[in-house]
Write an enzyme that holds these catalytic residues in place. Structure first.
Site, short mmCIF file in Angstrom:
data_model
loop_
_atom_site.label_atom_id
_atom_site.label_comp_id
_atom_site.label_asym_id
_atom_site.label_seq_id
_atom_site.Cartn_x
_atom_site.Cartn_y
_atom_site.Cartn_z
N LYS A 23 0.86 -1.18 0.00
CA LYS A 23 0.00 0.00 0.00
C LYS A 23 0.89 1.22 0.00
CE LYS A 23 -4.11 1.95 0.51
NZ LYS A 23 -3.79 2.85 -0.63
N LYS A 76 5.00 2.36 8.50
CA LYS A 76 3.82 3.15 8.92
C LYS A 76 2.59 2.26 9.10
CE LYS A 76 3.73 6.84 6.55
NZ LYS A 76 3.54 7.78 5.43
N LYS A 97 5.20 2.06 -2.89
CA LYS A 97 5.14 3.47 -3.30
C LYS A 97 5.45 3.54 -4.78
CE LYS A 97 4.60 7.62 -1.39
NZ LYS A 97 3.87 8.00 -0.17
N THR A 99 -5.02 12.88 6.22
CA THR A 99 -3.64 12.95 6.71
C THR A 99 -3.51 14.10 7.71
OG1 THR A 99 -2.96 12.08 4.58
CG2 THR A 99 -1.22 12.91 5.99
N ASN A 113 -2.08 19.43 0.06
CA ASN A 113 -3.15 18.72 0.74
C ASN A 113 -2.88 18.60 2.24
OD1 ASN A 113 -3.93 15.98 1.99
ND2 ASN A 113 -5.45 16.23 0.39
N SER A 131 -7.25 5.49 3.91
CA SER A 131 -7.16 4.71 2.67
C SER A 131 -7.56 3.26 2.94
CB SER A 131 -5.73 4.74 2.12
OG SER A 131 -5.56 5.82 1.24
P1 NAD Z 1 0.92 18.21 -2.33
O1 NAD Z 1 1.45 18.03 -3.67
O2 NAD Z 1 -0.54 18.36 -2.13
O3 NAD Z 1 1.64 19.43 -1.60
C1 NAD Z 1 3.02 19.57 -1.50
C2 NAD Z 1 3.31 20.97 -0.98
O4 NAD Z 1 4.71 21.10 -0.71
C3 NAD Z 1 2.97 22.06 -1.99
O5 NAD Z 1 2.42 23.16 -1.29
C4 NAD Z 1 4.34 22.44 -2.56
O6 NAD Z 1 4.38 23.78 -3.06
C5 NAD Z 1 5.17 22.30 -1.33
N1 NAD Z 1 6.60 22.17 -1.60
C6 NAD Z 1 7.21 21.46 -2.57
N2 NAD Z 1 8.55 21.64 -2.46
C7 NAD Z 1 8.75 22.43 -1.40
C8 NAD Z 1 9.89 22.98 -0.77
N3 NAD Z 1 11.11 22.71 -1.22
N4 NAD Z 1 9.71 23.77 0.31
C9 NAD Z 1 8.48 24.04 0.77
N5 NAD Z 1 7.37 23.56 0.23
C10 NAD Z 1 7.50 22.78 -0.85
O7 NAD Z 1 1.46 16.95 -1.49
P2 NAD Z 1 0.88 16.36 -0.13
O8 NAD Z 1 0.00 15.25 -0.47
O9 NAD Z 1 0.41 17.48 0.72
O10 NAD Z 1 2.21 15.71 0.50
C11 NAD Z 1 3.10 16.47 1.30
C12 NAD Z 1 3.96 15.52 2.11
O11 NAD Z 1 3.11 14.70 2.93
C13 NAD Z 1 4.80 14.54 1.30
O12 NAD Z 1 5.99 14.29 1.99
C14 NAD Z 1 3.95 13.29 1.27
O13 NAD Z 1 4.69 12.12 1.03
C15 NAD Z 1 3.39 13.33 2.68
N6 NAD Z 1 2.19 12.54 2.88
C16 NAD Z 1 1.10 12.73 2.11
C17 NAD Z 1 -0.05 11.98 2.34
C18 NAD Z 1 -1.31 12.19 1.56
O14 NAD Z 1 -2.32 11.57 1.93
N7 NAD Z 1 -1.36 13.04 0.57
C19 NAD Z 1 -0.05 11.01 3.34
C20 NAD Z 1 1.08 10.84 4.13
C21 NAD Z 1 2.19 11.62 3.88
#
Ligand code: NAD
Length: 456
Positions: free
Chosen positions: A69, A93, A105, A202, A258, A395
């Protein structure tokens, strides 16, 4: 490669190893290697008629506890080592929150901001077509991650249905998709088999985790957590620092996608004062506190977040203090929430961090060297494999609902999520207290024991 995320992940595992029974050492080698790595190249026709070849990955790390997953990331920095690290963390996790799932992944090396909507759809479909034979409801179940969203999941599930139809005599009608199609991916739009509450899950899980840890801190008087016991005495955002009257806990959030948006919004609704947010272009700092929803509107309207200052419903770019991502990490706050990418907190900036608690909503935001420095400084790090597990938990709920033809209300989803996060904090906390070790190592010990117990 500097700060190779997979090497960082293995270093984290190594720290936990010394707390495991000696007879599990040989089995531990299994957890250092992915079961399967898939590397694909696939062609996409661009809007101008040219054909571009893209590189994609899917890593299936370990399935001892259940189907693989993990999300799918679209980003220019996506590489095999990054996807391996992310799949490894997913394995850990899922075990920390005790889900019957393994770790996987995927990702495509692409800057999706350079693509039109149609090109993005073709890319999403092209990637799914390339990996379709390796995924499925009982095999490997993807989800959204950086730069992927419910619409992209919907295109992918549709592409998977086409693949199934090409390879089976019984054709599945788009309108009558059953578990064998719907349960192959999570994070779908709610009207296309998605779960209520998945989009914000999340962030919501992060909020529950932080609240549960704050509650623990007010009860704990142990020396290891002495710095943080000064920080928090309630789960509602009010705190006593020093001898002063209770005041709101101050929060800075790096990343405003997000995860960052929802964690900032939900915490400010609970009474925390969010003073800074940022995205890839930079951020904004407002000492009096940020209106999170209006700030998102401001970002959408202006195309960037920098400078957005919103008060009483109106936003003005002239008033918000522009800050860099680096400056955000070093602000005078109680709680720092990295919610963007890996390797943001390093040995260079760890000595300058002023927060007393770091809630890791991104995966792998802290390097192992930085972890050591933060630990010595008494800063509590709530590790990614616990803090951001709300996403995979909901999820899992979505997958479960799809497989059992159920639809749960948002209240039910959030209530169950809260139970899972509280139980997981309890377990990680107990392990940490038992050995007097940081929460990350404690979470790794817990997860590793759970996974190894399934490997005969
Ligand atoms: P997203 O694409 O919705 O948002 C990513 C954000 O990070 C954007 O605002 C982008 O502008 C910003 N960003 C990118 N590079 C950057 C930098 N160098 N400095 C500052 N900001 C920066 O992605 P997301 O889903 O919000 O995921 C964010 C993190 O959370 C990732 O590490 C992801 O693996 C983790 N995560 C996401 C989920 C999920 O359900 N979406 C679950 C667990 C963990």
């Amino acid at each position: 490669m500097l700060n190779n995320p997979f090497q960082n992940a293995l270093d984290q595992l190594q720290k936990a190893a010394s707390y495991l029974e000696k007879d599990s050492f040989s089995k531990l080698e299994i957890l250092k290697n992915p079961e399967k790595v898939i590397e694909v190249t696939f062609p996409i026709t661009m809007d101008d008629g040219s054909v571009r070849i893209f590189e994609g990955y899917r890593v299936q790390f370990n399935s001892a506890r259940g189907p693989y997953k993990g999300g799918i990331r679209f980003h220019p920095q996506v590489s095999m080592d990054e996807v391996k690290a992310l799949a490894f963390w997913m394995m850990m996790k899922c075990a920390v929150v005790n889900l019957p799932l393994g770790g996987g992944k995927g990702g495509v090396t692409v800057d999706p901001k350079q693509l039109s909507e149609k090109e993005l759809e073709r890319l999403s479909r092209g990637y799914m077509k390339a990996i379709a034979r390796d995924v499925g409801p009982l095999v490997d179940v993807p989800a959204p991650d950086v730069n992927t969203n419910p619409q992209i999941m919907a295109w992918m599930v549709d592409e998977y249905r086409k693949f199934k139809n090409q390879n089976s005599k019984i054709k599945i009608d788009k309108k009558n998709e059953g578990p064998e199609v719907l349960a192959m991916i999570t994070g779908k739009p709610v009207n296309k088999g998605g779960s209520e509450g998945r989009t914000e899950a999340t962030g919501m899980g992060g909020m529950f985790t932080l609240q549960a840890v704050l509650k623990k801190l007010s009860l704990s008087s142990s020396a290891h957590f002495s710095a943080a016991s000064k920080v928090a005495d309630s789960a509602t955002g009010s705190s006593k620092i020093g001898a002063n009257a209770p005041r709101q806990l101050i929060v800075a959030v790096q990343g405003f996608g997000n995860v960052g948006f929802f964690v900032a919004k939900l915490l400010s609704e609970k009474g925390f004062k969010v003073v800074a947010v940022s995205d890839s272009k930079g951020g904004v700092y407002v000492k009096q506190g940020i209106d999170v929803e209006k700030t998102l509107e401001c970002k959408k309207k202006n195309g960037h977040l920098e400078g957005c200052y919103c008060k009483e419903g109106a936003c003005d770019l002239a008033f918000g203090k522009r800050i860099t991502n680096q400056e955000l990490l070093e602000l005078p706050v109680d709680i720092l929430i990295p919610s963007a990418l890996e390797n943001q907190i390093t040995k260079e900036n760890a000595p300058k961090i002023q927060a007393k608690i770091i809630l890791e909503m991104a995966n792998g935001p802290t390097t192992p060297e930085a972890d050591e420095i933060l630990h010595k400084r008494g800063i509590i790090v709530i590790p990614d494999i616990l803090a951001n597990a709300g996403g995979v938990t909901v999820s899992y709920f979505e997958w479960y609902q799809n497989r059992n033809n159920q639809r749960w209300s948002k209240d039910k989803v959030n209530q169950k999520l809260k139970e899972v996060m509280n139980e997981s904090v309890d377990s990680v906390w107990a392990e940490s207290q038992k050995h007097r070790i940081p929460l990350r190592t404690a979470a790794f010990i817990l997860a590793t024991k759970r996974i190894l117990s399934k490997i005969k």
